[in-house]
Design a protein around this motif. Structure first.
Motif, PDB file in Angstrom:
ATOM      1  N   TYR A  23       0.845  -1.193   0.000  1.00  0.00           N
ATOM      2  CA  TYR A  23       0.000   0.000   0.000  1.00  0.00           C
ATOM      3  C   TYR A  23       0.882   1.245   0.000  1.00  0.00           C
ATOM      4  O   TYR A  23       2.014   1.212   0.474  1.00  0.00           O
ATOM      5  CB  TYR A  23      -0.926   0.035   1.225  1.00  0.00           C
ATOM      6  CG  TYR A  23      -2.068  -0.949   1.161  1.00  0.00           C
ATOM      7  CD1 TYR A  23      -3.314  -0.563   0.698  1.00  0.00           C
ATOM      8  CD2 TYR A  23      -1.894  -2.268   1.564  1.00  0.00           C
ATOM      9  CE1 TYR A  23      -4.377  -1.468   0.638  1.00  0.00           C
ATOM     10  CE2 TYR A  23      -2.931  -3.184   1.507  1.00  0.00           C
ATOM     11  CZ  TYR A  23      -4.176  -2.770   1.042  1.00  0.00           C
ATOM     12  OH  TYR A  23      -5.210  -3.677   0.979  1.00  0.00           O
ATOM     13  N   TYR A  42      -8.290   4.086   2.311  1.00  0.00           N
ATOM     14  CA  TYR A  42      -8.169   3.127   1.217  1.00  0.00           C
ATOM     15  C   TYR A  42      -9.538   2.577   0.846  1.00  0.00           C
ATOM     16  O   TYR A  42     -10.423   2.443   1.699  1.00  0.00           O
ATOM     17  CB  TYR A  42      -7.226   1.977   1.606  1.00  0.00           C
ATOM     18  CG  TYR A  42      -5.840   2.448   1.974  1.00  0.00           C
ATOM     19  CD1 TYR A  42      -4.874   2.644   0.992  1.00  0.00           C
ATOM     20  CD2 TYR A  42      -5.513   2.736   3.297  1.00  0.00           C
ATOM     21  CE1 TYR A  42      -3.606   3.115   1.318  1.00  0.00           C
ATOM     22  CE2 TYR A  42      -4.251   3.206   3.631  1.00  0.00           C
ATOM     23  CZ  TYR A  42      -3.299   3.389   2.643  1.00  0.00           C
ATOM     24  OH  TYR A  42      -2.055   3.849   2.967  1.00  0.00           O
ATOM     25  N   GLY A  44     -11.061  -0.694  -0.295  1.00  0.00           N
ATOM     26  CA  GLY A  44     -10.853  -2.127  -0.471  1.00  0.00           C
ATOM     27  C   GLY A  44      -9.383  -2.475  -0.589  1.00  0.00           C
ATOM     28  O   GLY A  44      -8.551  -2.052   0.211  1.00  0.00           O
ATOM     29  N   SER A  45      -9.054  -3.219  -1.632  1.00  0.00           N
ATOM     30  CA  SER A  45      -7.674  -3.667  -1.833  1.00  0.00           C
ATOM     31  C   SER A  45      -6.863  -2.714  -2.711  1.00  0.00           C
ATOM     32  O   SER A  45      -5.711  -2.997  -3.029  1.00  0.00           O
ATOM     33  CB  SER A  45      -7.670  -5.062  -2.467  1.00  0.00           C
ATOM     34  OG  SER A  45      -8.347  -5.045  -3.721  1.00  0.00           O
ATOM     35  N   ASP A  46      -7.463  -1.578  -3.097  1.00  0.00           N
ATOM     36  CA  ASP A  46      -6.743  -0.594  -3.906  1.00  0.00           C
ATOM     37  C   ASP A  46      -5.608   0.001  -3.065  1.00  0.00           C
ATOM     38  O   ASP A  46      -5.854   0.563  -1.988  1.00  0.00           O
ATOM     39  CB  ASP A  46      -7.710   0.504  -4.340  1.00  0.00           C
ATOM     40  CG  ASP A  46      -7.069   1.501  -5.300  1.00  0.00           C
ATOM     41  OD1 ASP A  46      -5.835   1.446  -5.496  1.00  0.00           O
ATOM     42  OD2 ASP A  46      -7.805   2.332  -5.857  1.00  0.00           O
ATOM     43  N   PRO A  47      -4.354  -0.099  -3.545  1.00  0.00           N
ATOM     44  CA  PRO A  47      -3.221   0.409  -2.760  1.00  0.00           C
ATOM     45  C   PRO A  47      -3.081   1.925  -2.760  1.00  0.00           C
ATOM     46  O   PRO A  47      -2.221   2.470  -2.070  1.00  0.00           O
ATOM     47  CB  PRO A  47      -2.014  -0.234  -3.447  1.00  0.00           C
ATOM     48  CG  PRO A  47      -2.444  -0.403  -4.874  1.00  0.00           C
ATOM     49  CD  PRO A  47      -3.913  -0.746  -4.803  1.00  0.00           C
TER      50      PRO A  47
END
Length: 268
Positions: A23, A42, A44-47
């Motif tokens: 991240y 952030y 979700g999983s988006d860095p």
């Protein structure tokens, strides 16, 4: 009775982003009121690190200054959002408010600066200087919206002066220089070749190695123009795209600019 002298605000905000454990983090930040940055957020999983920039004083007054520096280390991804419109109040002393933004994007980094509206009040003076340096492989998406004043209160181009200067460098070579200077008392802004009937000015700047892959004709044809909103898009040398919006209604211009901004972000 002695006259009380107002102390100028000199806000400072320095932010450095770097990738850590998958991240983008903001390990280094210096804040001096009235400027302040939120912690990283952030989706979700988006860095990508999303950070909100706040101006706690409520606006800039004669002689105030804001200095913002942003540095993205290699591979960083950040999205910076202004929490609210920037208000520039009347210059009762004749002094100019200044906002300086300096950005450095290192290799393979990516920055999105989400625009909010700049509102110059009657008799205000404002100078904004934005300088951006990109290294090879870096990506930039930058937006700006300028209002004519507090339109709903009848303040339309009643400010004293407003100047916005944007400089973009790629590998230390000047890619774009854009200067907007409005002095309503000296210019007929509604004249032919100037703003004509428009009140609001919006801009999007995109720099990316993927810029040449974007179908600008499709972007332009999809723009929701008409009814007082005009827009154009052009490809610049050096993997860059520039969009300009002119509108009579803030909400319409802002919504369409942000829609195009999001569409371009998804393409790069």
């Amino acid at each position: 009775m002695s006259k009380v002298t107002r102390r100028h605000h000199n806000g400072k905000l320095d932010m450095v982003f770097e990738p850590r454990r998958g991240y983008t983090r903001m390990p280094h930040v210096f804040q001096q009121p009235p400027l302040k940055a939120s912690r990283e957020l952030y989706e979700g999983s988006d860095p990508t690190a999303t950070v909100f920039v706040m101006e706690s004083s409520g606006g800039m007054v004669a002689g105030d200054r804001n200095d913002i520096t942003i540095r993205l280390l290699p591979g960083s991804k950040a999205r910076i959002i202004q929490q609210s419109a920037l208000k520039v109040y009347r210059s009762h002393t004749g002094e100019t408010c200044v906002q300086s933004i300096d950005v450095e994007l290192e290799e393979e980094s990516r920055l999105e600066w989400m625009p909010e509206v700049i509102i110059p009040f009657a008799d205000s003076k404002f100078l904004m200087e934005t300088t951006i340096h990109l290294k090879k492989g870096a990506t930039l998406l930058w937006g700006e919206i300028i209002a004519p004043g507090r339109e709903m209160r009848g303040e339309v181009f009643d400010f004293s002066s407003l100047k916005s200067m944007m400089k973009i460098y790629v590998e230390e070579e000047l890619l774009a220089f854009d200067s907007l200077r409005f002095v309503p008392d000296n210019l007929h802004l509604n004249g032919l070749g100037l703003l004509e009937d428009a009140l609001y000015v919006g801009s999007i700047w995109l720099v990316s190695e993927k810029a040449d892959e974007i179908d600008l004709r499709a972007i332009h044809e999809a723009m929701n123009v008409g009814d007082g909103l005009r827009a154009g898009v052009t490809r610049l040398a050096g993997n860059a795209v520039h969009c300009r919006f002119l509108g009579v209604n803030q909400w319409r211009l802002q919504q369409e600019l942000k829609r195009v901004f999001s569409e371009l972000a998804a393409l790069i």
